[in-house]
Structures are given as C-alpha cells and as structure tokens.
Motif scaffolding. Structure first.
Motif, PDB file in Angstrom:
ATOM      1  N   ARG A  48       0.824  -1.210   0.000  1.00 19.97           N
ATOM      2  CA  ARG A  48       0.000   0.000   0.000  1.00 19.97           C
ATOM      3  C   ARG A  48       0.858   1.259   0.000  1.00 19.97           C
ATOM      4  O   ARG A  48       0.403   2.311  -0.455  1.00 19.97           O
ATOM      5  N   THR A 124      -1.555  -1.902   9.671  1.00 18.36           N
ATOM      6  CA  THR A 124      -2.091  -2.912   8.754  1.00 18.36           C
ATOM      7  C   THR A 124      -2.193  -4.293   9.397  1.00 18.36           C
ATOM      8  O   THR A 124      -3.247  -4.943   9.286  1.00 18.36           O
ATOM      9  N   GLU A 176      -2.635   8.877   3.911  1.00 17.95           N
ATOM     10  CA  GLU A 176      -3.172   8.262   2.698  1.00 17.95           C
ATOM     11  C   GLU A 176      -4.221   9.158   2.053  1.00 17.95           C
ATOM     12  O   GLU A 176      -4.270   9.282   0.815  1.00 17.95           O
ATOM     13  N   MET A 217      -8.227  -5.266  -1.253  1.00 17.09           N
ATOM     14  CA  MET A 217      -7.706  -3.911  -1.087  1.00 17.09           C
ATOM     15  C   MET A 217      -8.817  -2.935  -0.696  1.00 17.09           C
ATOM     16  O   MET A 217      -9.980  -3.119  -1.067  1.00 17.09           O
ATOM     17  N   LEU A 221      -7.235   2.508  -2.018  1.00 20.08           N
ATOM     18  CA  LEU A 221      -5.969   1.949  -2.487  1.00 20.08           C
ATOM     19  C   LEU A 221      -6.101   1.496  -3.937  1.00 20.08           C
ATOM     20  O   LEU A 221      -5.238   1.800  -4.773  1.00 20.08           O
TER      21      LEU A 221
END
Length: 291
Positions: A48, A124, A176, A217, A221
């Motif tokens: 990612r 994660t 992100e 995902m 992403l």
C-alpha cells in the motif's frame, strides 16, 4: 512436545509485560499465533505504500521492484525477519537495521514518508488480525507491536514517532487521504508486485488470485493504482473465505514449532545462508533529481 492447548501461547503472553517484553510478545504472536496472517499483512502494508507517489516513483527509478522483484521481495523479508527473529538489539538485528539504513540513506526520502511506512507496519497487521485473525489481538499484543516498531523506527533515525496506536492509525489514514494518487511509475511497481504474488499460486489459479488480491484492497488503495474493482460477489466471497479460514485455524491445536522465514515457500532467492551485508541494493547514488 505433545499436543498443547490452543491457549498455550496466549497464557504465556499474558504473563509478560508489553512495555518490557515487547520483543518476546511480538515473536510469539508472529511465529506461533498468527504467522500466516502477519506475513500477509506485512506484504500488504508494504504494497500500500507504493500508492504514495514519492515512494512508488523512487522504487520504480531504483529498478528493484520492477526488475528482479522476487529478490527484492526476499531481501526485504530477510531483513525484517532477521530483526524479528534475532531481536532488534541483537548483533544480527543491528546489522539488518544498518543495512536498511544504508539503502535508505542512498536516496532522498523524507521523514514523513518514513513515518508513514512505519505506521503501515503497525496499523495494517492490527487491522488484518482484527478482521481475519482466528482470534482478536489482546491489548498487550497491540501495545507490544507498537513498542517493537517504535524501537525499530528509533534505530532507523525516524523523527517525531507517534506515541500510541491511535496516533499511528490517525497518521496512516490522514497521510493516505492526502497523498494517495495515481502515478504511472507507482502503478508499474504495483503491477510487478502483483505479478510476483500471482506466482505464489498454481498457474491455473493465478488470474483468480489477482482478482482476489484486488478484492482485499481498500477502495481508496485500488483507486490510487487505477485498478478496477472486482465484482461484488468476488469481494464478498474473498473476505468470507478468509473468515472461514480463521474459524478453521481456531479449531486446530496451537503450533509447537515457530514458523520461520525458511518455512515460507514464497521465499525463493536464497538456498543457503546469506550475509546480511549482501542483502538489498547498492546504488551509486539517488536516481531522483532534487535540489
């Protein structure tokens, strides 16, 4: 050793202090309780980070993740597993971190990007275990993971490291939201990596495996890489299959032996011991133009 109770390692972990024994707890979690899950989650965490253009472009320009992607995968795994299995402050652990720092020091990498990657390695796996693990992580296990990666980050020279899991989680989500974007080079690195992941499955299943990987995902992403979202039934069944696997694992007895890097069939480059100083890339200088 005869068959042991399913909660054997949990009871051992419960007797440890995550502030002092964070490395031992992390080893028990990754080598005995959730070896497959942690391995998948760390691969996803690294994957990612490619969606941040400054990271994806650098990896493309160095050629490591679009050239011999298997070797780069194995080098990264060897370095991370060495730190985890031997200990952060062991001779081998320090050698692995030193090799990692030598590679990173050859390029113009911002502290912000380094902090983001560190947060991905913490958040994660936690989210993966909470969603697909055969049991939930305990508070002690979550805290041990934070303390473990904080120590690694400190030895990497990363500044302004968050103090809590919640702060790491906020950092990851905010970074992100701000930085994920489509980039041709990032997409090339993602395609090469997915191509490698496909080879971990039988030939007849590789196209399906690619779709399943994309189904796992996050939407943002997939969008950053420009990947098409698989059909809803594929997304549903892929995630349901992982939860079914978790229920199956929950019925199995506890592991009696640790699962180490040499036990993973995806690790293919090295057939015998390799020196840590020989791992990774040895660039002449940073390929990215900068002031």
């Amino acid at each position: 050793m005869d068959r042991i109770r399913k909660d054997h390692w949990q009871r051992q972990i419960a007797n440890l202090d995550p502030e002092k024994n964070f490395e031992e707890i992390s080893r028990l979690v990754s080598d005995y309780e959730f070896p497959w899950d942690i391995y998948q989650a760390l691969r996803l965490a690294l994957f990612r980070t490619y969606a941040v253009p400054s990271i994806g472009r650098l990896l493309y320009d160095t050629g490591g993740f679009t050239g011999d992607v298997q070797k780069r995968h194995d080098d990264t795994a060897m370095i991370l597993f060495t730190i985890g299995e031997k200990g952060v402050d062991s001779t081998d652990g320090h050698a692995a971190i030193r090799r990692m720092n030598q590679m990173h020091g050859s390029y113009d990498i911002s502290n912000e990007d380094m902090r983001y990657v560190l947060s991905a390695f913490i958040v994660t796996p936690n989210r993966w275990i909470q969603q697909y693990g055969w049991r939930k992580w305990t508070d002690a296990e979550g805290l041990a993971s934070v303390r473990y990666w904080q120590r690694v980050g400190k030895l990497m020279g990363i500044k302004d490291i968050p103090a809590t899991f919640e702060e790491f989680e906020t950092l990851l989500d905010d970074y992100e939201a701000e930085h994920f974007a489509f980039d041709v080079k990032s997409r090339a690195v993602a395609d090469a990596t997915l191509g490698l992941f496909e080879t971990f499955y039988p030939k007849f299943a590789r196209k399906s495996a690619n779709m399943v990987l994309r189904a796992l995902m996050d939407d943002h992403l997939r969008e950053a890489f420009g990947f098409a979202k698989p059909p809803a039934p594929v997304v549903f069944l892929s995630r349901k299959a992982l939860r079914a696997r978790a229920r199956f694992v929950a019925l199995k007895p506890a592991r009696k032996k640790p699962k180490l890097i040499e036990d993973y069939r995806e690790f293919r480059t090295y057939s015998e011991d390799v020196k840590i100083d020989e791992l990774g890339t040895f660039p002449p200088g940073c390929p990215v133009p900068h002031a």
